[in-house]
Design a protein around this motif. Structure first.
Motif, PDB file in Angstrom:
ATOM      1  N   ILE A 179       0.839  -1.125   0.028  1.00  0.00           N
ATOM      2  CA  ILE A 179       0.039  -0.120   0.144  1.00  0.00           C
ATOM      3  C   ILE A 179       0.835   1.270  -0.021  1.00  0.00           C
ATOM      4  N   TYR A 180       2.030   1.145   0.577  1.00  0.00           N
ATOM      5  CA  TYR A 180       2.839   2.648   0.701  1.00  0.00           C
ATOM      6  C   TYR A 180       4.163   1.991   1.076  1.00  0.00           C
ATOM      7  N   THR A 181       5.116   2.705   0.802  1.00  0.00           N
ATOM      8  CA  THR A 181       6.569   2.699   1.033  1.00  0.00           C
ATOM      9  C   THR A 181       7.181   3.911   1.155  1.00  0.00           C
ATOM     10  N   ALA A 182       7.718   4.401   2.457  1.00  0.00           N
ATOM     11  CA  ALA A 182       8.260   5.613   2.831  1.00  0.00           C
ATOM     12  C   ALA A 182       9.271   6.004   1.862  1.00  0.00           C
ATOM     13  N   LEU A 216      12.077  11.439  16.001  1.00  0.00           N
ATOM     14  CA  LEU A 216      10.592  10.942  15.727  1.00  0.00           C
ATOM     15  C   LEU A 216      10.309  11.389  14.221  1.00  0.00           C
ATOM     16  N   CYS A 217       9.652  10.782  13.440  1.00  0.00           N
ATOM     17  CA  CYS A 217       9.486  11.116  12.053  1.00  0.00           C
ATOM     18  C   CYS A 217       8.004  10.974  11.821  1.00  0.00           C
ATOM     19  N   LEU A 218       7.367  11.903  11.155  1.00  0.00           N
ATOM     20  CA  LEU A 218       5.869  11.744  10.676  1.00  0.00           C
ATOM     21  C   LEU A 218       5.904  11.684   9.203  1.00  0.00           C
ATOM     22  N   ALA A 219       4.769  10.535   8.919  1.00  0.00           N
ATOM     23  CA  ALA A 219       4.760  10.307   7.373  1.00  0.00           C
ATOM     24  C   ALA A 219       3.015  10.376   7.130  1.00  0.00           C
ATOM     25  N   ASP A 220       2.828  10.609   5.901  1.00  0.00           N
ATOM     26  CA  ASP A 220       1.480  10.658   5.419  1.00  0.00           C
ATOM     27  C   ASP A 220       1.481   9.775   4.119  1.00  0.00           C
ATOM     28  N   ILE A 221       0.748   8.752   4.093  1.00  0.00           N
ATOM     29  CA  ILE A 221       0.544   7.900   3.057  1.00  0.00           C
ATOM     30  C   ILE A 221       0.196   8.668   1.866  1.00  0.00           C
ATOM     31  N   ARG A 222      -0.319   9.608   1.960  1.00  0.00           N
ATOM     32  CA  ARG A 222      -1.130  10.326   0.780  1.00  0.00           C
ATOM     33  C   ARG A 222       0.117  11.246  -0.030  1.00  0.00           C
ATOM     34  N   GLN A 223       1.280  11.265   0.881  1.00  0.00           N
ATOM     35  CA  GLN A 223       2.252  12.062   0.192  1.00  0.00           C
ATOM     36  C   GLN A 223       3.376  10.895   0.332  1.00  0.00           C
ATOM     37  N   PRO A 224       3.547  10.218  -0.567  1.00  0.00           N
ATOM     38  CA  PRO A 224       4.873   9.055  -0.364  1.00  0.00           C
ATOM     39  C   PRO A 224       6.244   9.533  -0.078  1.00  0.00           C
ATOM     40  N   GLN A 225       6.265  10.649  -0.898  1.00  0.00           N
ATOM     41  CA  GLN A 225       7.792  11.256  -0.889  1.00  0.00           C
ATOM     42  C   GLN A 225       8.081  12.025   0.288  1.00  0.00           C
ATOM     43  N   SER A 226       7.185  12.393   1.140  1.00  0.00           N
ATOM     44  CA  SER A 226       7.236  13.166   2.451  1.00  0.00           C
ATOM     45  C   SER A 226       7.555  12.378   3.615  1.00  0.00           C
ATOM     46  N   LEU A 227       8.676  12.597   4.140  1.00  0.00           N
ATOM     47  CA  LEU A 227       9.047  12.310   5.635  1.00  0.00           C
ATOM     48  C   LEU A 227       9.476  13.181   6.348  1.00  0.00           C
ATOM     49  N   VAL A 228       8.815  13.942   7.296  1.00  0.00           N
ATOM     50  CA  VAL A 228       9.125  15.069   8.180  1.00  0.00           C
ATOM     51  C   VAL A 228       9.530  14.574   9.545  1.00  0.00           C
ATOM     52  N   GLU A 229      10.860  15.089   9.976  1.00  0.00           N
ATOM     53  CA  GLU A 229      11.217  14.988  11.222  1.00  0.00           C
ATOM     54  C   GLU A 229      10.664  15.742  12.178  1.00  0.00           C
ATOM     55  N   ALA A 230       9.871  15.243  13.166  1.00  0.00           N
ATOM     56  CA  ALA A 230       9.005  15.982  14.203  1.00  0.00           C
ATOM     57  C   ALA A 230       9.806  16.388  15.198  1.00  0.00           C
ATOM     58  N   MET A 231      10.898  15.681  15.950  1.00  0.00           N
ATOM     59  CA  MET A 231      11.578  16.212  16.856  1.00  0.00           C
ATOM     60  C   MET A 231      12.709  15.640  17.438  1.00  0.00           C
ATOM     61  N   SER A 232      13.981  16.265  17.501  1.00  0.00           N
ATOM     62  CA  SER A 232      15.173  15.361  18.236  1.00  0.00           C
ATOM     63  C   SER A 232      14.790  15.261  19.590  1.00  0.00           C
ATOM     64  N   VAL A 233      15.884  14.753  20.453  1.00  0.00           N
ATOM     65  CA  VAL A 233      15.715  14.560  21.790  1.00  0.00           C
ATOM     66  C   VAL A 233      16.714  15.447  22.572  1.00  0.00           C
ATOM     67  N   PRO A 234      16.608  15.669  23.734  1.00  0.00           N
ATOM     68  CA  PRO A 234      17.613  16.583  24.574  1.00  0.00           C
ATOM     69  C   PRO A 234      18.900  15.967  24.388  1.00  0.00           C
ATOM     70  N   SER A 235      19.843  16.833  24.566  1.00  0.00           N
ATOM     71  CA  SER A 235      21.653  16.399  24.348  1.00  0.00           C
ATOM     72  C   SER A 235      21.415  15.355  25.306  1.00  0.00           C
ATOM     73  N   ALA A 236      22.326  14.093  24.784  1.00  0.00           N
ATOM     74  CA  ALA A 236      22.424  12.927  25.593  1.00  0.00           C
ATOM     75  C   ALA A 236      23.462  12.092  25.056  1.00  0.00           C
ATOM     76  N   PRO A 237      24.190  11.190  25.902  1.00  0.00           N
ATOM     77  CA  PRO A 237      25.042  10.508  25.364  1.00  0.00           C
ATOM     78  C   PRO A 237      24.559   9.830  24.155  1.00  0.00           C
ATOM     79  N   PHE A 238      25.922   9.565  23.202  1.00  0.00           N
ATOM     80  CA  PHE A 238      25.707   9.014  22.112  1.00  0.00           C
ATOM     81  C   PHE A 238      24.948   7.578  22.001  1.00  0.00           C
ATOM     82  N   SER A 239      25.582   6.950  23.202  1.00  0.00           N
ATOM     83  CA  SER A 239      25.125   5.375  23.396  1.00  0.00           C
ATOM     84  C   SER A 239      23.624   5.279  23.666  1.00  0.00           C
ATOM     85  N   GLU A 240      23.072   6.293  24.189  1.00  0.00           N
ATOM     86  CA  GLU A 240      21.744   6.283  24.814  1.00  0.00           C
ATOM     87  C   GLU A 240      20.711   6.087  23.713  1.00  0.00           C
TER      88      GLU A 240
END
Length: 362
Positions: free
Chosen positions: A156-159, A187-211
């Motif tokens: 049906i959909y491929t991101a 976090l990423c939001l995607a809309d199946i009506r727009q297959p070419q669209s993949l929008v980053e919603a938000m990163s996270v607080p500064s944290a160790p790379f291994s977290e």
């Protein structure tokens, strides 16, 4: 406790899924052949919305079951059907299961859903919906996300390719909108009506790379406005963030959970919203406990939060076959009873519990 039921399974269990008619599905994740998939009938007290005092039947009953040749790392019931979908090593393919009719006690395997370039990929995270037809959303990495119609196997959909970060979870927000969470916390939001669209919603607080991070969305929230679905993220060192998807430039709240030590990874981390209790969520995956928090008073300070209840039942179960203390592998909330949760642990114990209402809002 107001109530506590226990059930001992034959192997370590990491899945709990509500199925039709308030049944509970569980599955094992051992590396050997013969991992059980069971559909359980809960104790009668859990099948009614009202609390009914003493009841002679206090145990789960096995209604039907089957065996998987591979470890089951993810399990989802397909709404409005009698199908289950599972995934697990050694690749990202999906296994489809038919829960048999009343005259049989067998859960049967049907043809799997193969994935393109599935070999060599880690096991797929999955989510299901049946708003239009039975669909499964699945993928192991950000550039391997797709939706498949379960019955026809039609894609049906491929991101759109948005990088190759490993996923820790994914969800349908509604029949058109998807939410993806990477182990890095992105976090990423995607809309199946727009297959070419993949929008980053938000990163996270500064944290160790291994977290590493997992996410939790409100159970059964399909059809609600996007704005009414805040997203919770939990890190392997116990940091909790709440994000409003309408306004991703800032956190709704930021807090530190009271965990004994960082989790070794994201494999068993679990954060979930209470579906019938306003402003409460639960976390597990750090030890043999489940912590419940009232987050309505949280702010963006990141200070340590005090749990309103801690379930310690698994921690007192004794060491498992490996000799290690039990680790809670998953938990989930009852869909109607506000303070009732189910939890499973690495020693095969399955608990359902309800705590006495405290003085606060929860």
């Amino acid at each position: 406790y107001r109530d506590l039921h226990t059930f001992e399974l034959q192997a370590p269990t990491r899945l709990i899924e509500w199925a039709r008619e308030s049944r509970v599905c569980v599955a094992g994740y051992g590396q050997s052949d013969g991992n059980e998939i069971l559909q359980l009938i809960p104790p009668p007290t859990l099948l009614t919305k009202e609390t009914q005092g003493l009841c002679p039947e206090r145990d789960f009953k096995v209604e039907c079951g089957g065996f998987s040749e591979r470890p089951v790392y993810s399990l989802k019931y397909v709404p409005d059907t009698s199908l289950l979908i599972t995934s697990g090593p050694p690749d990202s393919s999906l296994q489809v299961w038919q829960v048999s009719a009343e005259d049989s006690d067998v859960i049967k395997s049907v043809s799997p859903i193969a994935t393109e370039n599935g070999t060599g990929q880690s096991w797929a995270k999955i989510a299901t919906i049946s708003a239009r037809a039975p669909w499964v959303l699945h993928g192991s990495r950000l550039d391997r996300v797709q939706i498949t119609e379960v019955e026809s196997r039609k894609n049906i959909y491929t991101a759109a390719s948005g990088g190759s970060e490993e996923l820790s979870g994914l969800a349908f927000l509604d029949c058109n909108t998807l939410l993806l969470c990477c182990t890095t916390g992105q976090l990423c939001l995607a809309d199946i009506r727009q297959p070419q669209s993949l929008v980053e919603a938000m990163s996270v607080p500064s944290a160790p790379f291994s977290e590493q991070w997992c996410m939790g969305t409100r159970h059964g929230a399909q059809g609600l406005e996007l704005s009414s679905q805040p997203v919770a993220r939990l890190s392997s060192r116990g940091l909790l963030t709440l994000t409003d998807l309408r306004k991703t430039s800032e956190f709704l709240a930021l807090a530190k959970a009271r965990v004994p030590s960082p989790a070794s990874g994201v494999e068993f981390l679990c954060v979930s919203w209470a579906p019938a209790l306003e402003g409460c969520l639960a976390i597990s995956g750090f030890d043999g406990t489940v912590h419940v928090y009232d987050m309505q008073s949280w702010d963006s300070s990141g200070r340590e939060a005090e749990p309103i209840f801690v379930h310690k039942g698994h921690a007192f179960g004794g060491a498992g076959c490996s000799g290690d203390p039990p680790l809670v592998t998953v938990h989930t909330w009852h869909l109607q009873k506000p303070r009732t949760l189910l939890s499973a642990a690495s020693d095969g114990s399955l608990h359902v519990w309800d705590w006495v209402q405290p003085c606060g809002k929860c």
